[in-house]
Design a protein around this motif. Structure first.
Motif, mmCIF file in Angstrom:
data_model
loop_
_atom_site.group_PDB
_atom_site.id
_atom_site.type_symbol
_atom_site.label_atom_id
_atom_site.label_comp_id
_atom_site.label_asym_id
_atom_site.label_seq_id
_atom_site.Cartn_x
_atom_site.Cartn_y
_atom_site.Cartn_z
ATOM 1 N N ALA A 92 0.340 -0.662 0.321
ATOM 2 C CA ALA A 92 -0.174 0.330 0.024
ATOM 3 C C ALA A 92 0.577 1.027 -0.372
ATOM 4 O O ALA A 92 1.718 1.376 0.818
ATOM 5 C CB ALA A 92 -1.014 0.477 1.366
ATOM 6 N N HIS A 93 0.359 1.923 -1.089
ATOM 7 C CA HIS A 93 1.236 3.196 -1.258
ATOM 8 C C HIS A 93 0.818 4.801 -0.837
ATOM 9 O O HIS A 93 -0.093 4.658 -1.546
ATOM 10 C CB HIS A 93 2.427 3.903 -2.646
ATOM 11 C CG HIS A 93 2.880 5.275 -2.979
ATOM 12 N ND1 HIS A 93 3.963 4.759 -1.707
ATOM 13 C CD2 HIS A 93 2.623 6.086 -3.475
ATOM 14 C CE1 HIS A 93 4.739 5.782 -2.421
ATOM 15 N NE2 HIS A 93 3.705 6.660 -3.098
ATOM 16 N N PHE A 94 1.082 5.317 0.384
ATOM 17 C CA PHE A 94 0.335 6.740 0.621
ATOM 18 C C PHE A 94 0.986 7.494 -0.361
ATOM 19 O O PHE A 94 1.910 7.922 0.327
ATOM 20 C CB PHE A 94 -0.238 6.518 2.183
ATOM 21 C CG PHE A 94 -0.896 5.668 2.641
ATOM 22 C CD1 PHE A 94 -2.244 5.330 2.230
ATOM 23 C CD2 PHE A 94 -0.385 5.308 4.179
ATOM 24 C CE1 PHE A 94 -3.231 4.887 2.639
ATOM 25 C CE2 PHE A 94 -1.663 4.068 4.350
ATOM 26 C CZ PHE A 94 -2.647 4.158 3.461
ATOM 27 N N VAL A 95 0.759 8.841 -0.787
ATOM 28 C CA VAL A 95 1.056 9.872 -2.329
ATOM 29 C C VAL A 95 1.927 10.722 -0.777
ATOM 30 O O VAL A 95 3.077 11.036 -1.034
ATOM 31 C CB VAL A 95 0.421 9.591 -2.950
ATOM 32 C CG1 VAL A 95 0.706 11.043 -3.729
ATOM 33 C CG2 VAL A 95 0.405 9.429 -3.910
ATOM 34 N N GLY A 96 1.328 11.033 0.347
ATOM 35 C CA GLY A 96 1.217 11.614 1.264
ATOM 36 C C GLY A 96 1.121 12.445 2.294
ATOM 37 O O GLY A 96 0.803 12.927 3.506
ATOM 38 N N SER A 97 0.319 13.545 1.329
ATOM 39 C CA SER A 97 -0.539 15.277 1.946
ATOM 40 C C SER A 97 -2.371 14.183 3.425
ATOM 41 O O SER A 97 -2.337 13.708 2.304
ATOM 42 C CB SER A 97 -0.748 16.378 1.295
ATOM 43 O OG SER A 97 -1.842 15.656 0.112
ATOM 44 N N LEU A 98 -1.673 15.107 4.337
ATOM 45 C CA LEU A 98 -3.171 14.650 4.668
ATOM 46 C C LEU A 98 -4.505 16.135 4.286
ATOM 47 O O LEU A 98 -3.533 16.915 4.617
ATOM 48 C CB LEU A 98 -3.151 14.237 5.960
ATOM 49 C CG LEU A 98 -3.014 12.662 6.068
ATOM 50 C CD1 LEU A 98 -2.288 12.518 7.924
ATOM 51 C CD2 LEU A 98 -3.754 11.912 5.948
ATOM 52 N N PRO A 99 -5.875 16.070 4.873
ATOM 53 C CA PRO A 99 -6.513 17.274 4.840
ATOM 54 C C PRO A 99 -5.561 17.904 6.332
ATOM 55 O O PRO A 99 -5.119 17.984 7.222
ATOM 56 C CB PRO A 99 -7.556 16.426 5.125
ATOM 57 C CG PRO A 99 -7.994 15.152 4.945
ATOM 58 C CD PRO A 99 -6.301 14.527 5.167
ATOM 59 N N GLU A 100 -6.059 19.383 6.653
ATOM 60 C CA GLU A 100 -4.667 20.402 7.542
ATOM 61 C C GLU A 100 -5.616 20.023 8.774
ATOM 62 O O GLU A 100 -4.792 19.914 10.110
ATOM 63 C CB GLU A 100 -5.636 22.004 7.130
ATOM 64 C CG GLU A 100 -4.822 22.212 6.103
ATOM 65 C CD GLU A 100 -3.792 23.000 6.739
ATOM 66 O OE1 GLU A 100 -2.990 22.189 7.519
ATOM 67 O OE2 GLU A 100 -3.035 23.327 5.938
ATOM 68 N N ALA A 101 -7.016 19.337 8.824
ATOM 69 C CA ALA A 101 -7.298 19.206 10.176
ATOM 70 C C ALA A 101 -6.335 17.627 11.263
ATOM 71 O O ALA A 101 -6.615 17.271 12.118
ATOM 72 C CB ALA A 101 -9.065 18.601 10.482
ATOM 73 N N VAL B 62 -6.583 3.880 -7.243
ATOM 74 C CA VAL B 62 -7.556 3.511 -6.137
ATOM 75 C C VAL B 62 -9.060 4.694 -6.302
ATOM 76 O O VAL B 62 -8.314 5.884 -6.168
ATOM 77 C CB VAL B 62 -7.308 3.839 -4.618
ATOM 78 C CG1 VAL B 62 -8.249 3.253 -3.745
ATOM 79 C CG2 VAL B 62 -6.024 2.245 -4.640
ATOM 80 N N SER B 63 -10.099 4.571 -6.042
ATOM 81 C CA SER B 63 -10.688 5.649 -5.788
ATOM 82 C C SER B 63 -12.019 5.013 -4.448
ATOM 83 O O SER B 63 -11.973 3.683 -4.354
ATOM 84 C CB SER B 63 -12.141 5.679 -6.441
ATOM 85 O OG SER B 63 -13.477 6.548 -6.673
ATOM 86 N N ALA B 64 -11.805 6.440 -3.849
ATOM 87 C CA ALA B 64 -12.386 5.597 -2.376
ATOM 88 C C ALA B 64 -13.861 5.192 -2.490
ATOM 89 O O ALA B 64 -14.591 4.907 -1.721
ATOM 90 C CB ALA B 64 -12.273 6.792 -1.662
ATOM 91 N N ALA C 294 -9.965 6.712 1.561
ATOM 92 C CA ALA C 294 -9.616 5.932 0.177
ATOM 93 C C ALA C 294 -8.269 5.985 1.316
ATOM 94 O O ALA C 294 -7.932 4.804 0.424
ATOM 95 C CB ALA C 294 -8.638 7.796 -0.556
ATOM 96 N N ALA C 295 -8.239 5.556 2.276
ATOM 97 C CA ALA C 295 -6.974 4.543 2.928
ATOM 98 C C ALA C 295 -7.123 3.326 2.498
ATOM 99 O O ALA C 295 -6.656 2.768 2.490
ATOM 100 C CB ALA C 295 -6.419 5.747 4.464
ATOM 101 N N ALA C 296 -8.233 2.976 3.334
ATOM 102 C CA ALA C 296 -9.060 1.487 3.184
ATOM 103 C C ALA C 296 -9.032 0.933 2.516
ATOM 104 O O ALA C 296 -8.682 0.109 1.769
ATOM 105 C CB ALA C 296 -10.393 2.218 4.363
ATOM 106 N N ALA C 297 -9.702 1.959 1.571
ATOM 107 C CA ALA C 297 -9.335 1.587 0.186
ATOM 108 C C ALA C 297 -8.417 1.076 -0.444
ATOM 109 O O ALA C 297 -7.866 -0.507 -1.027
ATOM 110 C CB ALA C 297 -10.428 1.778 -1.065
ATOM 111 N N THR C 298 -7.266 1.785 -0.376
ATOM 112 C CA THR C 298 -5.869 1.517 -0.745
ATOM 113 C C THR C 298 -5.062 0.391 -0.544
ATOM 114 O O THR C 298 -4.607 -0.568 -1.231
ATOM 115 C CB THR C 298 -5.034 2.636 -0.196
ATOM 116 O OG1 THR C 298 -5.346 3.468 -1.033
ATOM 117 C CG2 THR C 298 -3.649 2.102 -1.610
#
Length: 370
Positions: free
Chosen positions: A5-14, A311-313, A354-358
């Motif tokens: 699983a690859h997470f590109v990197g950025s997250l929502p500010e919250a 991947v699409s959530a 999206a993370a879960a779908a990845t």
């Protein structure tokens, strides 16, 4: 073979409340499945925070106002009269911040054995992208309507004239970080400009001329990162500001053509091909399910390890179908799967989905590639 699983990197500010919180968020979302790395981006909007800081630097003055509301509202800068631009003027200034991230990551590793062999992933925009966003703004650099064509060309030429300064600034930071933390950091080199330039070239039927130029710049930068001992992956992108793509690809031929030029250049210099993230979804649109979209992948150098950005959530089943088409066309199992871009322009709920779908897509048994 494990498909990461690859997470590109950025997250929502919250969700970007602290280094530890971000690193733990990605580790938690993995649900025990192997990750390529653990990201810690410092800007939910990629380079917008960096671009805003230039207003306070003595080297730059604003030549076109903009407050980054959308692609057409990108600010552009010029060098102040009489000032000679130096690498320190263009530096991202993250050396100490990255050191703090590494320290927090090492602490997390001590409590999370599954991360023992992982690196922390740091986003690194290609210097060409930085220079064009600084001097031209994204829309100008892509030749979209933003004033007289002569002015558009002029600011692009200005960006190219100052490109060596941006390359030196980036490499100085990467070299210092690599000297201190080289075995704990992987740099994700990111170039929407190279990807979008190839899509635009296809539309204008100019791939034969623009492809080698874009590959020469990006490949030259990857060669220099290899020379300083930096570990890299390559992230290609169609733009994702406000979760909208700048251009819509008709297929993967532009990316495949770029990677073809890159592989020949890197192999000629004896540089290993980095793992590459190939975006298939774009903006808020899911990855296509037309086999023809993926067919160009059969032309790829077999040395590329691929991360399929399918991947699409919103539809995990279709994400798995897209992955199947990707692997069948490329003739290889993918190194990993990912969304098309980072999660910073999404809601917290969408980021979790999206993370879960990845992870679900990475786990899928899609059968052997044909």
């Amino acid at each position: 073979m494990t498909r990461y699983a690859h997470f590109v990197g950025s997250l929502p500010e919250a969700l970007m409340t602290s280094d530890r919180d971000v690193l733990e968020w990605f580790a938690d979302q993995s649900d025990g499945w192997p990750l390529t790395a653990v990201p810690r981006d410092l800007d939910a909007d990629w380079v917008v925070a960096y671009l805003r800081t230039l207003e306070a630097r003595d080297a730059f003055s604003i030549v076109r106002t903009g407050d980054y509301a959308d692609y057409s509202d990108m600010r552009s800068y010029g060098v102040r009269p009489g000032h000679i631009l130096e690498p320190r003027d263009a530096a991202m200034g993250r050396i100490e911040r990255i050191g703090a991230i590494v320290s927090e990551f090492e602490s997390l590793q001590r409590s999370r054995p599954e991360l023992a062999d992982k690196r922390v992933q740091i986003s690194q925009p290609n210097p060409l992208d930085l220079a064009l966003y600084v001097f031209a703004g994204a829309a100008v650099s892509l030749g979209l309507p933003m004033g007289p064509a002569v002015r558009n060309l002029g600011v692009v030429v200005t960006a190219l004239q100052h490109l060596p300064v941006f390359i030196d600034a980036v490499l100085q930071e990467m070299s210092e970080v690599t000297a201190r933390y080289g075995d704990r950091v992987v740099w994700q080199v990111e170039s929407p400009i190279a990807t979008l330039g190839m899509v635009k070239a296809e539309q204008l039927r100019a791939q034969w001329s623009l492809g080698p130029l874009l590959a020469r710049q990006l490949g030259g930068f990857l060669i220099r990162t290899h020379e300083i001992g930096a570990a890299t992956t390559l992230h290609l992108c169609y733009g994702d500001y406000k979760h909208k793509n700048l251009l819509t690809p008709r297929g993967l031929a532009p990316v495949v053509n770029l990677l073809g030029h890159l592989s020949r250049l890197l192999r000629k210099r004896g540089v290993p091909l980095p793992v590459v993230h190939v975006p298939c979804a774009y903006g808020a649109d899911p990855a296509p399910l037309d086999p023809a979209f993926y067919r160009p992948l059969r032309r790829l150098d077999p040395g590329w390890q691929l991360i399929a950005g399918v991947v699409s959530a919103d539809d995990v089943d279709d994400s798995i179908r897209a992955l199947t088409l990707f692997e069948q066309a490329s003739g290889r199992a993918t190194h990993g799967v990912a969304t098309a871009c980072g999660l910073g322009r999404r809601t917290v709920e969408d980021a979790r989905a999206a993370a879960a779908a990845t992870v679900t897509t990475a786990r899928a048994d899609v059968g052997a590639p044909r």
